[in-house]
Design an enzyme around this catalytic site. Structure first.
Site, PDB file in Angstrom:
ATOM      1  N   GLY A  30      70.825 -69.327 -25.780  1.00  0.00           N
ATOM      2  CA  GLY A  30      71.794 -68.926 -26.793  1.00  0.00           C
ATOM      3  C   GLY A  30      71.143 -68.382 -28.048  1.00  0.00           C
ATOM      4  CG  LEU A  32      73.126 -65.075 -26.591  1.00  0.00           C
ATOM      5  CD1 LEU A  32      74.329 -64.649 -25.744  1.00  0.00           C
ATOM      6  CD2 LEU A  32      71.929 -65.381 -25.709  1.00  0.00           C
ATOM      7  CG  HIS A  36      69.062 -63.368 -25.444  1.00  0.00           C
ATOM      8  ND1 HIS A  36      69.033 -63.703 -26.783  1.00  0.00           N
ATOM      9  CD2 HIS A  36      68.275 -64.269 -24.816  1.00  0.00           C
ATOM     10  CE1 HIS A  36      68.280 -64.783 -26.952  1.00  0.00           C
ATOM     11  NE2 HIS A  36      67.798 -65.141 -25.777  1.00  0.00           N
ATOM     12  CD  GLN A  60      63.262 -74.741 -22.083  1.00  0.00           C
ATOM     13  OE1 GLN A  60      63.970 -74.737 -21.089  1.00  0.00           O
ATOM     14  NE2 GLN A  60      62.832 -73.618 -22.637  1.00  0.00           N
ATOM     15  N   GLY A 148      62.483 -62.240 -19.503  1.00  0.00           N
ATOM     16  CA  GLY A 148      61.826 -61.369 -20.476  1.00  0.00           C
ATOM     17  C   GLY A 148      60.319 -61.546 -20.497  1.00  0.00           C
ATOM     18  CD  GLU A 149      56.846 -57.262 -19.074  1.00  0.00           C
ATOM     19  OE1 GLU A 149      56.614 -56.577 -20.088  1.00  0.00           O
ATOM     20  OE2 GLU A 149      56.576 -56.896 -17.917  1.00  0.00           O
TER      21      GLU A 149
HETATM   22  P1  AMP Z   1      65.573 -67.761 -24.611  1.00  0.00           P
HETATM   23  O1  AMP Z   1      67.019 -67.776 -25.016  1.00  0.00           O
HETATM   24  O2  AMP Z   1      64.634 -67.614 -25.747  1.00  0.00           O
HETATM   25  O3  AMP Z   1      65.241 -68.902 -23.673  1.00  0.00           O
HETATM   26  O4  AMP Z   1      65.371 -66.437 -23.765  1.00  0.00           O
HETATM   27  C1  AMP Z   1      66.164 -66.161 -22.630  1.00  0.00           C
HETATM   28  C2  AMP Z   1      65.563 -64.988 -21.909  1.00  0.00           C
HETATM   29  O5  AMP Z   1      65.556 -63.856 -22.781  1.00  0.00           O
HETATM   30  C3  AMP Z   1      64.097 -65.221 -21.492  1.00  0.00           C
HETATM   31  O6  AMP Z   1      63.871 -64.637 -20.215  1.00  0.00           O
HETATM   32  C4  AMP Z   1      63.331 -64.493 -22.576  1.00  0.00           C
HETATM   33  O7  AMP Z   1      62.051 -64.061 -22.171  1.00  0.00           O
HETATM   34  C5  AMP Z   1      64.249 -63.324 -22.846  1.00  0.00           C
HETATM   35  N1  AMP Z   1      63.985 -62.760 -24.179  1.00  0.00           N
HETATM   36  C6  AMP Z   1      63.851 -63.442 -25.338  1.00  0.00           C
HETATM   37  N2  AMP Z   1      63.540 -62.601 -26.345  1.00  0.00           N
HETATM   38  C7  AMP Z   1      63.470 -61.357 -25.796  1.00  0.00           C
HETATM   39  C8  AMP Z   1      63.170 -60.069 -26.315  1.00  0.00           C
HETATM   40  N3  AMP Z   1      62.866 -59.869 -27.605  1.00  0.00           N
HETATM   41  N4  AMP Z   1      63.195 -59.007 -25.468  1.00  0.00           N
HETATM   42  C9  AMP Z   1      63.483 -59.196 -24.139  1.00  0.00           C
HETATM   43  N5  AMP Z   1      63.781 -60.390 -23.598  1.00  0.00           N
HETATM   44  C10 AMP Z   1      63.763 -61.471 -24.404  1.00  0.00           C
END
Ligand code: AMP
Length: 283
Positions: A30, A32, A36, A60, A148-149
């Site tokens: 979230g 977002l 995302h 985690q 996401g990378e």
């Molecule tokens: P999170 O909500 O931080 O757990 O991220 C959820 C997904 O979004 C994960 O696969 C992250 O790697 C991806 N993500 C987070 N930030 C970015 C970004 N700036 N660009 C692309 N993908 C992202």
């Protein structure tokens, strides 16, 4: 778009799908942002049904204060998700996922990933990631999972989990979306003051600086300068590592016959930010 909170509701929805329909799954915590949304857009382009989970997974977080301060804004997130094609938001409560509490979770054999880089600095982090992704993959059985990378090692860990557990899900890596300053978009950026947000671009700048000079300088000397750049911008660097991209094995110096990745974590205003880039020699 529907918002579901329980596993029963999700199972009920999944039972209405045809076997021929593909499912794209985007797990998130979230708060977002456009990063995302880019994953969700990729899912909508490739899959018939798009499911986005919003769940701040306690297992985690290796620091309870980090978990407590993690932004949770479900109403705002739901509004933002109206901008893209999402069929289901799955936003369970912690008690729905962990009815017996979070003290004991199974061990996932992800080898050295557990104790290198993010694994070293956030003990137990990837075990928690594996556990929640395992729960979601078993529940949803998606055709694709979009990762996401930005969280480079996490995507590798999830690929290992998929192999370990024999899931049929295909992992789709997605590039990192950045602010115009170069700062990688992150939910944690919300925790920064406007001033720190501007200074935080130094993390990406420091990595680019190392990459751009990699043909002519040693990693050790560039890393020292990068640490100084970070400190001058108000960061407390945690680590900057040069790794072989395929294995994340650390390299002492550049080896341009290999695909290399620079991976870093640093604190600003007490907020831990991460970033990574491919090492790319400008010709
Ligand atoms: P999170 O909500 O931080 O757990 O991220 C959820 C997904 O979004 C994960 O696969 C992250 O790697 C991806 N993500 C987070 N930030 C970015 C970004 N700036 N660009 C692309 N993908 C992202």
């Amino acid at each position: 778009m529907i918002v579901l909170h329980t596993q029963d509701e999700l199972h009920q929805f999944l039972s209405t799908l045809l076997p021929s329909q593909t499912i794209g799954f985007v797990p998130t915590m979230g708060a977002l942002h456009a990063g995302h949304l880019s994953l969700l857009t990729a899912a909508a382009e490739q899959d018939d049904v798009v499911i986005c989970s919003i769940f701040v997974n306690p297992t985690q977080f290796n620091e309870s204060s980090d978990f407590d301060s993690y932004p949770q804004v479900l109403v705002e997130d739901t509004e933002l998700l109206k901008k893209v094609k999402v069929d289901v938001i799955f936003a369970p409560k912690v008690s729905e996922i962990y009815p017996e509490g979070t003290a004991h979770i199974p061990h996932y054999d992800i080898g050295e990933m557990d104790y290198i880089l993010e694994g070293e600095h956030r003990p137990g982090h990837f075990q928690g990631v594996c556990h929640i992704i395992q729960i979601f993959l078993e529940m949803i059985k998606p055709t694709h999972i979009y990762m996401g990378e930005k969280d480079f090692q996490q995507a590798m860990v999830v690929q290992r989990l998929i192999n370990l557990k024999g899931h049929n899900t295909i992992l789709v890596p997605c590039t990192t979306l950045r602010e115009p300053s170069g700062l990688a978009m992150s939910s944690r950026n919300r925790l920064l003051s406007a001033e720190a947000t501007a200074r935080a671009a130094a993390l990406n700048k420091a990595l680019n600086f190392i990459s751009e000079h990699s043909a002519t300088h040693s990693f050790e000397s560039l890393k020292m300068q990068a640490d100084e750049m970070l400190e001058a911008s108000g960061f407390e660097p945690e680590y900057i590592a040069l790794c072989e991209a395929a294995s994340l094995a650390e390299l002492e110096n550049f080896d341009h016959t290999k695909n290399m990745r620079l991976i870093a974590a640093a604190f600003i205003e007490g907020v831990r930010l991460i970033d990574n880039i491919a090492v790319d020699v400008k010709k």
